[in-house]
Write a protein that holds these residues in place. Structure first.
Motif, short mmCIF file in Angstrom:
data_model
loop_
_atom_site.label_atom_id
_atom_site.label_comp_id
_atom_site.label_asym_id
_atom_site.label_seq_id
_atom_site.Cartn_x
_atom_site.Cartn_y
_atom_site.Cartn_z
N ARG A 82 40.42 69.50 23.16
CA ARG A 82 41.73 68.60 22.49
C ARG A 82 42.04 69.24 21.12
O ARG A 82 41.32 69.96 20.70
CB ARG A 82 41.15 67.14 22.23
CG ARG A 82 42.00 65.94 22.54
CD ARG A 82 41.45 64.74 22.68
NE ARG A 82 41.06 64.52 21.33
CZ ARG A 82 39.95 63.20 21.18
NH1 ARG A 82 39.78 62.44 22.24
NH2 ARG A 82 39.49 63.20 20.12
N LEU A 83 43.24 69.00 20.84
CA LEU A 83 43.73 69.73 19.70
C LEU A 83 43.16 69.50 18.47
O LEU A 83 42.86 70.37 17.70
CB LEU A 83 45.37 69.26 19.54
CG LEU A 83 46.04 69.89 18.36
CD1 LEU A 83 46.15 71.46 18.37
CD2 LEU A 83 47.47 69.52 18.25
N ASP A 84 42.62 68.06 18.26
CA ASP A 84 42.14 67.73 17.02
C ASP A 84 40.75 68.38 17.09
O ASP A 84 40.06 68.78 16.02
CB ASP A 84 42.20 66.17 16.86
CG ASP A 84 41.51 65.49 18.00
OD1 ASP A 84 41.16 65.96 19.20
OD2 ASP A 84 41.40 64.45 17.98
N GLU A 85 40.08 68.47 18.24
CA GLU A 85 38.57 69.28 18.38
C GLU A 85 38.98 70.76 17.81
O GLU A 85 38.09 71.30 16.99
CB GLU A 85 38.11 69.07 19.61
CG GLU A 85 37.87 67.70 20.13
CD GLU A 85 37.36 67.62 21.38
OE1 GLU A 85 36.52 67.24 21.73
OE2 GLU A 85 37.88 68.54 22.21
N ALA A 86 39.81 71.34 18.37
CA ALA A 86 40.22 72.76 18.34
C ALA A 86 40.45 73.13 16.76
O ALA A 86 39.83 74.07 16.28
CB ALA A 86 41.34 73.18 18.91
N GLN A 137 53.78 73.23 18.67
CA GLN A 137 54.91 72.08 18.68
C GLN A 137 54.32 70.70 18.95
O GLN A 137 53.26 70.88 19.13
CB GLN A 137 55.65 72.51 20.20
CG GLN A 137 56.46 73.90 20.15
CD GLN A 137 57.19 73.94 21.38
OE1 GLN A 137 57.07 73.32 22.26
NE2 GLN A 137 57.75 75.14 21.56
N GLY A 138 55.11 69.74 18.48
CA GLY A 138 54.59 68.19 18.41
C GLY A 138 54.10 67.77 19.69
O GLY A 138 53.23 66.74 19.71
N SER A 139 54.25 68.21 20.88
CA SER A 139 53.93 67.86 22.33
C SER A 139 52.73 68.46 22.70
O SER A 139 51.95 67.92 23.66
CB SER A 139 55.18 68.27 23.15
OG SER A 139 55.06 69.57 23.54
N ALA A 140 52.21 69.36 21.98
CA ALA A 140 50.96 69.93 22.33
C ALA A 140 49.59 69.04 21.94
O ALA A 140 49.45 68.45 20.88
CB ALA A 140 50.66 71.29 21.37
N ILE A 143 44.37 88.86 21.69
CA ILE A 143 44.29 87.55 22.22
C ILE A 143 45.73 87.31 22.30
O ILE A 143 46.40 87.35 21.40
CB ILE A 143 43.61 86.71 21.34
CG1 ILE A 143 42.03 87.33 21.33
CG2 ILE A 143 43.78 85.55 22.06
CD1 ILE A 143 41.20 86.57 20.36
N GLU A 144 46.32 86.88 23.57
CA GLU A 144 47.52 86.35 23.51
C GLU A 144 47.84 84.98 23.07
O GLU A 144 46.91 84.39 23.65
CB GLU A 144 48.15 86.41 25.04
CG GLU A 144 48.35 88.09 25.53
CD GLU A 144 49.22 88.78 24.66
OE1 GLU A 144 50.42 88.19 24.28
OE2 GLU A 144 49.05 90.01 24.25
N VAL A 145 48.31 84.65 22.37
CA VAL A 145 48.71 82.94 21.85
C VAL A 145 50.12 82.51 22.48
O VAL A 145 51.08 83.13 22.07
CB VAL A 145 48.49 82.90 20.43
CG1 VAL A 145 48.63 81.36 20.00
CG2 VAL A 145 47.16 83.59 20.21
N GLY A 146 50.17 81.54 23.22
CA GLY A 146 51.31 80.98 23.54
C GLY A 146 51.31 79.61 23.97
O GLY A 146 50.43 78.89 23.49
N GLY A 147 52.01 79.31 24.90
CA GLY A 147 52.01 77.57 25.48
C GLY A 147 53.22 77.23 24.61
O GLY A 147 54.17 77.72 24.14
N LEU A 148 52.83 76.03 24.05
CA LEU A 148 53.75 75.16 23.26
C LEU A 148 53.58 75.50 21.76
O LEU A 148 52.98 74.50 20.89
CB LEU A 148 53.37 73.52 23.47
CG LEU A 148 53.44 72.86 24.93
CD1 LEU A 148 52.86 71.58 25.00
CD2 LEU A 148 55.00 73.16 25.28
#
Length: 323
Positions: A200-204, A164-167, A107-112
């Motif tokens: 959403r981040l908090d859901e994940a 990152q904090g912007s995610a 699984i590739e993990v990336g983005g912010l």
């Protein structure tokens, strides 16, 4: 909407009778199913028999997050699925998923994230504690079952990538391999591929959210999303994306396949909510798989019975608008 840090947040071949009209597969699939099945009859995979399920036992520990309800038998869970990459019938995944190659798998993990990288399925299964998580599963089609997953809290897996904090969101993507997934082949496509989903981040990062690698104490059957799938028990089942190959952290809300197909019928959040009906059927009750077509229906619980754990995530939100 409050955004939490990772550290703060880390605390679906026996064929059942055809369900009533209120429990049908979504309209876009129904309209295309006849053409799909007619074409599939001429494909080589149509003569396959149901593959033998994997029997590799896993070493697990019990989880305090499990429900005390009795799980459905393995045959119920592995023989009654929605996995349109293999066909639109509930038994199609069990019939046609046997050829899916699940090793090697990354699984590739990336983005912010500050430390992008990959997750290897064998590393996941050996370097993390595998937990038995007995969860209720509620399909948007108004049927349900109880599934004894084997999984890993998603938060514990993703923390090492230094988000990152912007995610604000997490996007997921399923494998595209038409040579092994007949539903993805040209001329028989029911949905645009790849299948994509998002949280959403908090859901994940909520402790109930897991990456499942097993079922009933054994490795995950191909038809249930092998080798690794998402499980978010308070949401309708289609949010729990299968056969994941990509995870990305984003600032904007990511696309989600069914929401793109018909946003009036399938919201981005898709929390189980008996007070918000699907436009074509009620969500107030559900049919528990395994009891037969005429089994007594049961009342659907808010957030699928996980309100005590997750309701605070949606405090102040209009759940009829953000459905």
């Amino acid at each position: 909407m409050a955004v939490v840090t990772l550290r703060e947040a880390s605390l679906s071949v026996y064929r059942y009778p055809v369900p009533p009209a209120s429990e049908i597969t979504p309209k876009s699939v129904v309209l295309n199913r006849r053409a799909f099945m007619a074409g599939a009859a001429g494909l080589a995979f149509a003569s396959q028999v149901a593959p033998a399920r994997a029997a590799e036992k896993l070493t697990t520990v019990a989880s305090p997050f499990s429900t005390d309800e009795a799980p459905n038998p393995l045959d119920d869970i592995s023989g009654y699925c929605n996995f349109y990459e293999f066909g639109t019938g509930k038994g199609d995944p069990a019939s046609y998923a046997g050829d899916l190659t699940t090793r090697p798998w990354t699984i590739e993990v990336g983005g912010l994230v500050n430390n992008p990288g990959t997750l290897d399925i064998d590393d996941l299964m050996t370097n993390y504690t595998l937990e038995d998580r007995i969860y209720r599963l509620r399909c948007v089609e108004a049927w349900s079952m109880v599934v004894p997953w084997v999984g890993i809290p998603l938060a514990s897996v993703l923390e090492k990538f230094d988000v990152q904090g912007s995610a604000k969101y997490v996007a997921f993507e399923t494998l595209v391999r038409p040579e092994e997934m007949p539903g993805q082949r040209a001329g028989y496509r029911i949905l645009p591929w790849p299948y994509v989903e998002g949280l959403r981040l908090d859901e994940a990062m909520h402790p109930l959210t897991i990456l499942a690698v097993g079922l009933h104490g054994e490795v995950l059957p191909n038809q249930n999303g092998a080798p690794v799938r998402l499980v978010v028990p308070w949401k309708y089942g289609f949010k729990s994306i299968k056969s994941i190959v990509s995870i990305k952290f984003t600032e904007e809300e990511p696309p989600a396949t069914w929401n793109l197909q018909n946003p009036r019928e399938y919201g981005f959040y898709s929390n189980v909510n008996p007070q918000v009906d699907h436009p074509r059927w009620s969500q107030a009750t559900e049919r528990r798989i395994g009891g037969g077509l005429f089994a007594k229906r049961v009342e659907t619980q808010m957030f699928n019975g996980y309100a005590d754990q997750v309701a605070s995530l949606y405090e102040g939100m209009d759940l009829s608008k953000y459905f």
